[in-house]
Structure formats: structure tokens, C-alpha cells
Write a protein that holds these residues in place. Structure first.
Motif, PDB file in Angstrom:
ATOM      1  N   THR A  20       0.843  -1.200   0.000  1.00  0.00           N
ATOM      2  CA  THR A  20       0.000   0.000   0.000  1.00  0.00           C
ATOM      3  C   THR A  20       0.878   1.249   0.000  1.00  0.00           C
ATOM      4  N   LEU A  21       1.896   1.242   0.852  1.00  0.00           N
ATOM      5  CA  LEU A  21       2.782   2.412   0.922  1.00  0.00           C
ATOM      6  C   LEU A  21       3.558   2.584  -0.380  1.00  0.00           C
ATOM      7  N   ASP A  22       3.848   1.473  -1.046  1.00  0.00           N
ATOM      8  CA  ASP A  22       4.522   1.563  -2.345  1.00  0.00           C
ATOM      9  C   ASP A  22       3.644   2.313  -3.353  1.00  0.00           C
ATOM     10  N   VAL A  23       2.347   1.984  -3.386  1.00  0.00           N
ATOM     11  CA  VAL A  23       1.431   2.668  -4.320  1.00  0.00           C
ATOM     12  C   VAL A  23       1.259   4.132  -3.897  1.00  0.00           C
ATOM     13  N   VAL A  24       1.095   4.343  -2.585  1.00  0.00           N
ATOM     14  CA  VAL A  24       0.899   5.709  -2.068  1.00  0.00           C
ATOM     15  C   VAL A  24       2.091   6.595  -2.443  1.00  0.00           C
ATOM     16  N   ALA A  25       3.314   6.044  -2.311  1.00  0.00           N
ATOM     17  CA  ALA A  25       4.520   6.833  -2.591  1.00  0.00           C
ATOM     18  C   ALA A  25       4.590   7.264  -4.060  1.00  0.00           C
ATOM     19  N   ARG A  26       3.915   6.549  -4.932  1.00  0.00           N
ATOM     20  CA  ARG A  26       3.886   6.920  -6.354  1.00  0.00           C
ATOM     21  C   ARG A  26       2.949   8.090  -6.630  1.00  0.00           C
ATOM     22  N   HIS A  27       2.095   8.427  -5.649  1.00  0.00           N
ATOM     23  CA  HIS A  27       1.076   9.471  -5.873  1.00  0.00           C
ATOM     24  C   HIS A  27       0.997  10.428  -4.679  1.00  0.00           C
ATOM     25  N   PRO A  28       2.115  11.109  -4.396  1.00  0.00           N
ATOM     26  CA  PRO A  28       2.112  11.959  -3.190  1.00  0.00           C
ATOM     27  C   PRO A  28       1.086  13.074  -3.251  1.00  0.00           C
ATOM     28  N   GLU A  29       0.695  13.472  -4.455  1.00  0.00           N
ATOM     29  CA  GLU A  29      -0.291  14.565  -4.574  1.00  0.00           C
ATOM     30  C   GLU A  29      -1.697  14.072  -4.227  1.00  0.00           C
ATOM     31  N   ARG A  30      -1.926  12.754  -4.273  1.00  0.00           N
ATOM     32  CA  ARG A  30      -3.277  12.209  -4.033  1.00  0.00           C
ATOM     33  C   ARG A  30      -3.490  11.713  -2.611  1.00  0.00           C
ATOM     34  N   TYR A  31      -2.389  11.277  -1.958  1.00  0.00           N
ATOM     35  CA  TYR A  31      -2.556  10.598  -0.658  1.00  0.00           C
ATOM     36  C   TYR A  31      -1.623  11.159   0.411  1.00  0.00           C
ATOM     37  N   GLN A  32      -2.167  11.240   1.605  1.00  0.00           N
ATOM     38  CA  GLN A  32      -1.373  11.656   2.757  1.00  0.00           C
ATOM     39  C   GLN A  32      -1.568  10.614   3.860  1.00  0.00           C
ATOM     40  N   VAL A  33      -0.476  10.108   4.392  1.00  0.00           N
ATOM     41  CA  VAL A  33      -0.580   9.076   5.429  1.00  0.00           C
ATOM     42  C   VAL A  33      -0.756   9.745   6.789  1.00  0.00           C
ATOM     43  N   LEU A  34      -1.886   9.472   7.414  1.00  0.00           N
ATOM     44  CA  LEU A  34      -2.166  10.096   8.710  1.00  0.00           C
ATOM     45  C   LEU A  34      -1.770   9.177   9.865  1.00  0.00           C
ATOM     46  N   ALA A  35      -1.976   7.866   9.676  1.00  0.00           N
ATOM     47  CA  ALA A  35      -1.637   6.934  10.763  1.00  0.00           C
ATOM     48  C   ALA A  35      -1.140   5.611  10.198  1.00  0.00           C
ATOM     49  N   LEU A  36      -0.135   5.069  10.870  1.00  0.00           N
ATOM     50  CA  LEU A  36       0.392   3.747  10.539  1.00  0.00           C
ATOM     51  C   LEU A  36       0.296   2.886  11.788  1.00  0.00           C
ATOM     52  N   THR A  37       0.037   1.597  11.614  1.00  0.00           N
ATOM     53  CA  THR A  37      -0.028   0.729  12.805  1.00  0.00           C
ATOM     54  C   THR A  37       0.666  -0.609  12.552  1.00  0.00           C
ATOM     55  N   ALA A  38       1.168  -1.195  13.654  1.00  0.00           N
ATOM     56  CA  ALA A  38       1.780  -2.529  13.590  1.00  0.00           C
ATOM     57  C   ALA A  38       1.622  -3.197  14.942  1.00  0.00           C
ATOM     58  N   ASN A  39       2.105  -4.416  14.998  1.00  0.00           N
ATOM     59  CA  ASN A  39       2.091  -5.123  16.272  1.00  0.00           C
ATOM     60  C   ASN A  39       3.370  -4.810  17.050  1.00  0.00           C
ATOM     61  N   ALA A  40       4.513  -5.261  16.511  1.00  0.00           N
ATOM     62  CA  ALA A  40       5.759  -5.102  17.275  1.00  0.00           C
ATOM     63  C   ALA A  40       6.994  -4.863  16.399  1.00  0.00           C
ATOM     64  N   TYR A  41       6.840  -4.729  15.100  1.00  0.00           N
ATOM     65  CA  TYR A  41       7.986  -4.632  14.183  1.00  0.00           C
ATOM     66  C   TYR A  41       8.488  -3.177  14.161  1.00  0.00           C
ATOM     67  N   VAL A  42       9.280  -2.852  15.177  1.00  0.00           N
ATOM     68  CA  VAL A  42       9.683  -1.464  15.415  1.00  0.00           C
ATOM     69  C   VAL A  42      10.580  -0.919  14.299  1.00  0.00           C
ATOM     70  N   GLU A  43      11.531  -1.734  13.845  1.00  0.00           N
ATOM     71  CA  GLU A  43      12.508  -1.215  12.871  1.00  0.00           C
ATOM     72  C   GLU A  43      11.801  -0.761  11.596  1.00  0.00           C
ATOM     73  N   ARG A  44      10.888  -1.612  11.096  1.00  0.00           N
ATOM     74  CA  ARG A  44      10.206  -1.240   9.859  1.00  0.00           C
ATOM     75  C   ARG A  44       9.271  -0.052  10.077  1.00  0.00           C
ATOM     76  N   MET A  45       8.610  -0.040  11.238  1.00  0.00           N
ATOM     77  CA  MET A  45       7.717   1.081  11.534  1.00  0.00           C
ATOM     78  C   MET A  45       8.517   2.387  11.600  1.00  0.00           C
ATOM     79  N   ALA A  46       9.703   2.342  12.190  1.00  0.00           N
ATOM     80  CA  ALA A  46      10.529   3.560  12.290  1.00  0.00           C
ATOM     81  C   ALA A  46      10.885   4.060  10.881  1.00  0.00           C
ATOM     82  N   GLU A  47      11.265   3.132  10.016  1.00  0.00           N
ATOM     83  CA  GLU A  47      11.594   3.528   8.619  1.00  0.00           C
ATOM     84  C   GLU A  47      10.380   4.156   7.950  1.00  0.00           C
ATOM     85  N   GLN A  48       9.212   3.535   8.145  1.00  0.00           N
ATOM     86  CA  GLN A  48       7.990   4.048   7.504  1.00  0.00           C
ATOM     87  C   GLN A  48       7.633   5.433   8.045  1.00  0.00           C
TER      88      GLN A  48
END
Ligand SMILES: NC(=O)c1ccc[n+]([C@@H]2O[C@H](COP(=O)([O-])OP(=O)(O)OC[C@H]3O[C@@H](n4cnc5c(N)ncnc54)[C@H](OP(=O)(O)O)[C@@H]3O)[C@@H](O)[C@H]2O)c1
Length: 395
Positions: A20-48
Motif C-alpha cells: 500500500t505504501l509503495d502505491v501511495v509513494a507513487r502518488h504523493p499529490e493524491r494521498y497523505q498518510v495520517l496513521a500507521l499501525t503494527a504489532n511489534a515490528y519497530v525497525e520497519r515502523m521507524a523507517e515508515q
């Protein structure tokens, strides 16, 4: 130009979340990420968080949330880190959110997905377990709160695209005779039956066409995933079990089909890449690029089809039976299967014991309809406990 659509992505660190983030990143003018969620994968969440600068990042796990705060403390981000189920529900229903990608795996996705429907959001539904567990409650919430429900599962997204335009839940009125769900047959489609007792989690997770999380990969190998999709199709399209057919199509190029009373069959085709249904649902009713390779039919050359063998894939039969039984049978099937798959991945249960376990939990359960979400969660918990007990007895 209208303002960008504001998104909450539940399960952003998983396969669907990353796509989803891959598609969103292709269209920054159309989408803004307001919230991201995960269980416990901190490293990837930090990058995102660094890449998408969301207003909120939620970790289900409180320790993980603390680690995320620490990881981000040097970054100059507008991100508030939250923890727990209530926070997941909150970011799924914030007034400023337009659309929610529901991509948490398993029954844990139900509460936040339901919260998004109750808040009348545009719900991009990958978490099929919500419909399997709480189909009636969830669809009632969608209708009552005027949420827009867009399926992400490639099969249901294909059916959505192939249905009559403006389809409002009446197959007969739309001239639809049957829904045909395609299935790849997974990694064990041709494995000799006698060898299924010895297959490993790595073999089960090596899907021939799709790269997916481990739980759904095992479900694909057992075809429980297709069974859950049959139940999902029932709720999404108001189709009885008798009008849903599963056909094995090993190439995963035709994602599903709708058969009409005049003999027409309309299919949706594409390379097996989840960015297609994700982009479709993000932009609906428009179309946007998704970074997906165009389909080269001449290169594919051959499309094959076969009927599923229910002796090889008993989980598919169990799911059809649960759907026909109604009440909470599908929720019990789902709960017992989640425990069985986790035990298989931990090598506490053999692959061929997954359907045995699910069937015995179902047989021993009271499958009455749950009156509400609390009762449903109790039924879910009881089925899980029964499944664990069964596994302990097998050990
Ligand atoms: N993958 C596909 O191609 C595909 C296709 C169709 C439908 N789906 C459906 O989409 C959903 C997601 O699948 P996936 O393959 O993306 O799964 P996945 O790769 O395992 O990712 C699951 C996501 O959910 C989060 N999560 C796990 N347990 C959680 C919990 N208890 N509470 C809150 N968050 C939790 C994970 O966070 P962590 O990373 O921190 O664990 C991760 O972000 C499933 O329902 C699946 O059936 C997937």
C-alpha cells in the motif's frame, strides 16, 4: 485540485501494508498518510515513519511503542506514538481520516476494522477475518454508517470489478448466476497425499505465485484461505454458498470471474501483484498507476483450470460447511484455524492435522449466532482454548 485523501494503514509493516505504501509513494499529490499501525515490528515502523511522516504511529505492543519512541527521538517528526487496541480503533475512526486500509492479519484486525466501518470510512478491506468472524455485524455497520467497502483480496477485487455496475447485493437482479473464485492450489497441489504429513512450514510458506505473510501462506497451502474467501464473498456480494464455486487456476492470472445468466463470463486478469487491487481501491472509481508490469499473454501462453480435490484440501470443505451451517460456525472455524496454523508454524502440529483440529473444534462447539461483538469475542476465545487443548492432547 482537491486535497489529498488522508489514510490510516492498519498493519502497515506487513505485506499488504508495504505494498500500500509503495502505491501511495507513487502518488504523493493524491494521498497523505495520517496513521500507521503494527504489532511489534519497530525497525520497519521507524523507517515508515521517517518516509511518510504520519501524525500517529500505533504499536499494539506497549514495549514496542516505547522502543519506537526511542528510535524516533532524534528525528524531527510530527508523529505521536500510541499503544494498544483502543489506539488502533481510534486511528481507524479519526474524523480527519478519509480511508482506512484494514491489513492487520487475523482476528486482531476485527475491532479496528469495525471501528472504521462504524465511523463511515472508505474501508479498503484486506483483513478477510473480519467478515469471516463477524460478517453480519460488519455488513450491518457498513450499511448503517454508509461506509464504502472496497475489497482488497485479489479475488474479491476482481469480482467487484466484474459485477454489474452499481451492484447492490441482488444476484438475480444483476443477472448473475454464479461467482467463480480462482485458487492457485498452493505449493502442495500435486504433492503426493502421503507426503503432506511431513511438509515443513518453509515448504508451506513457499507460495508458487504470491509473496504473502506466513499465516495466509499456510492457509493458501491448505486452501483454508480459499474457504475463508468463499465466506468473504458470501458477505460482500450477498451470495449463497450454492452460487459460489472454486476453480483451481495454477497461473493466478485470472483473479476471479462472474458468470451471467446469458452465458457471459466476465473475468479480471493481471499479473499476481497486490498493488493492482490496492491501487484500484485507493483510487476507485478512478484508475491510477501501481508499478505493476503489464500482462504479457503470449508469454504466459497457457491458462489451466481444474476442480479442487476435497480429499487433498479438506479445509475448503470445512469452510463451505461452516458457511452453510451459519451462526458462529465461521468464527469458530477461523479461530481454530488460527491456532492450528500458529502451532504448525511452531512445529507443534503437523500440516495434515490442521483440518482434523478445526473439524473437531467445530464438532464440539455450540455454533449459535452471537448477539454482539462481546459474545462473538467470547465464542472466539472458547474456540481458541478448545483448539489449544486439542493440540496439547495430541502432543
Ligand atoms: N499478503 C497478501 O497478498 C494478501 C492478499 C489478500 C488478503 N490478505 C489479507 O490481508 C491481511 C494482512 O496480510 P499480510 O499478508 O499483509 O500479513 P502480514 O505480512 O503478516 O502483516 C500483518 C500486519 O498486521 C500486524 N499485526 C499482526 N498481529 C497483530 C495484532 N495482534 N494486532 C495488531 N496488528 C497486528 C503486523 O504487525 P508486525 O509487523 O508488527 O507483526 C503487520 O503489520 C490478512 O488478513 C490477509 O488474509 C493478504
Amino acid at each position: 485540485m482537491s486535497r489529498p485523501q488522508r489514510l490510516t494503514i492498519l498493519g502497515s509493516t506487513g505485506t499488504i501494508g508495504v505494498n500500500t505504501l509503495d502505491v501511495v509513494a507513487r502518488h504523493p499529490e493524491r494521498y497523505q498518510v495520517l496513521a500507521l499501525t503494527a504489532n511489534a515490528y519497530v525497525e520497519r515502523m521507524a523507517e515508515q515513519c521517517r518516509a511518510f511522516r504520519p501524525r500517529y504511529a500505533v504499536m499494539l505492543d506497549a514495549d514496542a511503542a516505547e522502543r519506537l519512541r526511542l528510535a524516533l527521538r532524534e528525528d524531527d517528526l510530527p508523529t505521536e506514538v500510541l499503544a494498544g487496541v483502543e489506539a488502533l480503533e481510534r486511528v481507524a475512526s479519526l474524523p480527519e481520516v478519509d480511508a482506512v486500509m484494514a491489513a492487520i492479519v487475523g482476528s486482531a484486525g476485527m475491532r479496528p476494522t469495525l471501528a472504521a466501518a462504524r465511523a463511515g470510512k472508505r474501508v479498503l478491506l484486506a483483513n478477510k477475518e473480519t467478515l469471516v468472524m463477524a460478517g453480519r455485524l460488519f455488513m450491518d455497520a457498513v450499511h448503517e454508517h454508509k461506509a464504502l467497502l472496497l475489497p482488497i483480496d485479489s479475488e474479491h477485487n476482481a469480482i467487484f470489478q466484474a459485477m454489474p455496475s452499481g451492484y447492490a447485493g441482488d444476484l438475480d437482479r444483476g443477472g448473475v448466476s454464479r461467482i467463480l473464485l480462482t485458487a492457485s492450489g498452493g505449493p502442495f497441489r500435486t504433492t503426493p497425499l502421503a507426503q503432506l504429513a511431513a511438509v515443513t512450514p518453509e515448504q508451506a510458506c513457499a507460495h508458487p505465485n504470491w509473496v504473502m505473510g506466513r499465516k495466509i501462506s499456510v492457509d493458501s497451502a491448505s486452501m483454508m484461505n480459499k474457504g475463508l474467501e468463499v465466506i468473504e464473498a458470501h458477505w460482500l456480494f450477498n451470495a449463497p454458498a450454492e452460487r459460489i464455486e472454486v476453480v483451481i487456476h495454477p497461473q493466478s492470472v485470472i483473479h476471479s470471474l462472474v458468470s451471467y445468466i446469458d452465458g457471459s463470463v466476465i473475468a479480471q486478469l493481471g499479473n499476481p501483484d497486490m498493488r493492482t487491487p490496492i491501487a484500484y481501491a485507493l483510487a476507485y472509481p478512478e484508475r491510477i498507476t501501481a508499478g505493476v508490469e503489464p500482462l504479457d499473454l503470449a508469454k504466459i501462453a497457457i491458462l489451466q483450470f481444474e476442480r479442487p480435490d476435497l480429499q487433498r484440501f479438506p479445509c475448503l470443505r470445512l469452510a463451505f460447511d461452516a458457511l452453510k451451517q451459519g451462526g458462529s460456525a465461521s468464527a469458530i472455524l477461523n479461530a481454530a484455524n488460527e491456532i492450528a496454523v500458529a502451532a504448525f508454524l511452531e512445529q507443534r502440529l503437523r500440516f495434515d492435522q490442521i483440518p482434523v483440529l478445526v473439524e473437531s473444534v467445530l464438532a464440539a462447539s455450540d455454533c449459535r449466532e452471537a448477539a454482539g461483538i462481546d459474545e462473538l469475542l467470547q465464542i472466539d476465545a472458547a474456540a481458541r482454548a478448545a483448539a489449544e487443548l486439542h493440540i496439547a492432547r495430541l502432543a
